[in-house]
Design a protein around this motif. Structure first.
Motif, PDB file in Angstrom:
ATOM      1  N   PRO A 133      16.256 -41.539  19.756  1.00  0.00           N
ATOM      2  CA  PRO A 133      17.102 -40.365  19.978  1.00  0.00           C
ATOM      3  C   PRO A 133      17.727 -40.363  21.373  1.00  0.00           C
ATOM      4  O   PRO A 133      17.065 -40.648  22.368  1.00  0.00           O
ATOM      5  N   SER A 164      21.284 -41.221  17.647  1.00  0.00           N
ATOM      6  CA  SER A 164      20.307 -42.178  18.154  1.00  0.00           C
ATOM      7  C   SER A 164      20.925 -43.563  18.264  1.00  0.00           C
ATOM      8  O   SER A 164      21.960 -43.846  17.675  1.00  0.00           O
ATOM      9  N   GLY A 215      12.552 -36.837  15.903  1.00  0.00           N
ATOM     10  CA  GLY A 215      12.841 -38.096  16.572  1.00  0.00           C
ATOM     11  C   GLY A 215      11.649 -39.022  16.733  1.00  0.00           C
ATOM     12  O   GLY A 215      11.730 -40.010  17.449  1.00  0.00           O
TER      13      GLY A 215
END
Length: 159
Positions: free
Chosen positions: A16, A11, A146
């Motif tokens: 992400p 990320s 995420g």
């Protein structure tokens, strides 16, 4: 709302990378179906050349995005433990195999590869995109991969 999210190690600033990258190859491979149909209906070489480029962008972009997703799968234990993540990965590899074959067949004589196999591979890739995307969505929405649950400020009510 889920009680705990699963952070992505791949990320930038907590965002992400895999979901950032995947939209372009997906759009290219979906567009490839349209260019194949355009070629079949018109016989215009433009559609064959455009399809060659879309197949290449979709394949190369997919491999880049897929590599980032694979790294998250291998590095993050909580992601590795999800059956949905493994199913998503297996379908993505199948999709990338179809896209790669489709692109390689078109190099040289793009128009000769469209009927019947190019169009078939494009359509099959479209179906694979749908299934793979469904599982990717489940990873985000059902398993919070995420997702940042940081408390957002309360919206103000108009007076």
């Amino acid at each position: 709302m889920m009680s705990e999210s699963i952070a992505s190690k791949m990320s930038i600033g907590g965002h992400p990378i895999h979901p950032m990258l995947i939209h372009f190859p997906v759009a290219a491979l979906i567009g490839l179906i349209g260019t194949d149909i355009g070629y079949v209906l018109t016989g215009d070489q433009f559609w064959a050349r455009a399809g060659l480029w879309l197949a290449g962008v979709g394949t190369v972009g997919g491999w880049i995005s897929g590599t980032v997703g694979l790294l998250d799968l291998l590095i993050v234990r909580k992601i590795r433990r999800l059956i949905t993540a493994w199913c998503h990965a297996v379908l993505a590899v199948m999709l990338l195999s179809l896209a790669s074959l489709n692109w390689l067949m078109r190099i040289g004589e793009a128009d000769a590869a469209i009927l019947p196999w190019g169009l078939f591979l494009s359509a099959l890739s479209g179906l694979a995109i749908g299934a793979t995307s469904l599982l990717g969505g489940q990873l985000v929405y059902d398993h919070a991969v995420g997702v940042d649950f940081e408390e957002a400020p309360e919206p103000t009510q108009p007076e």
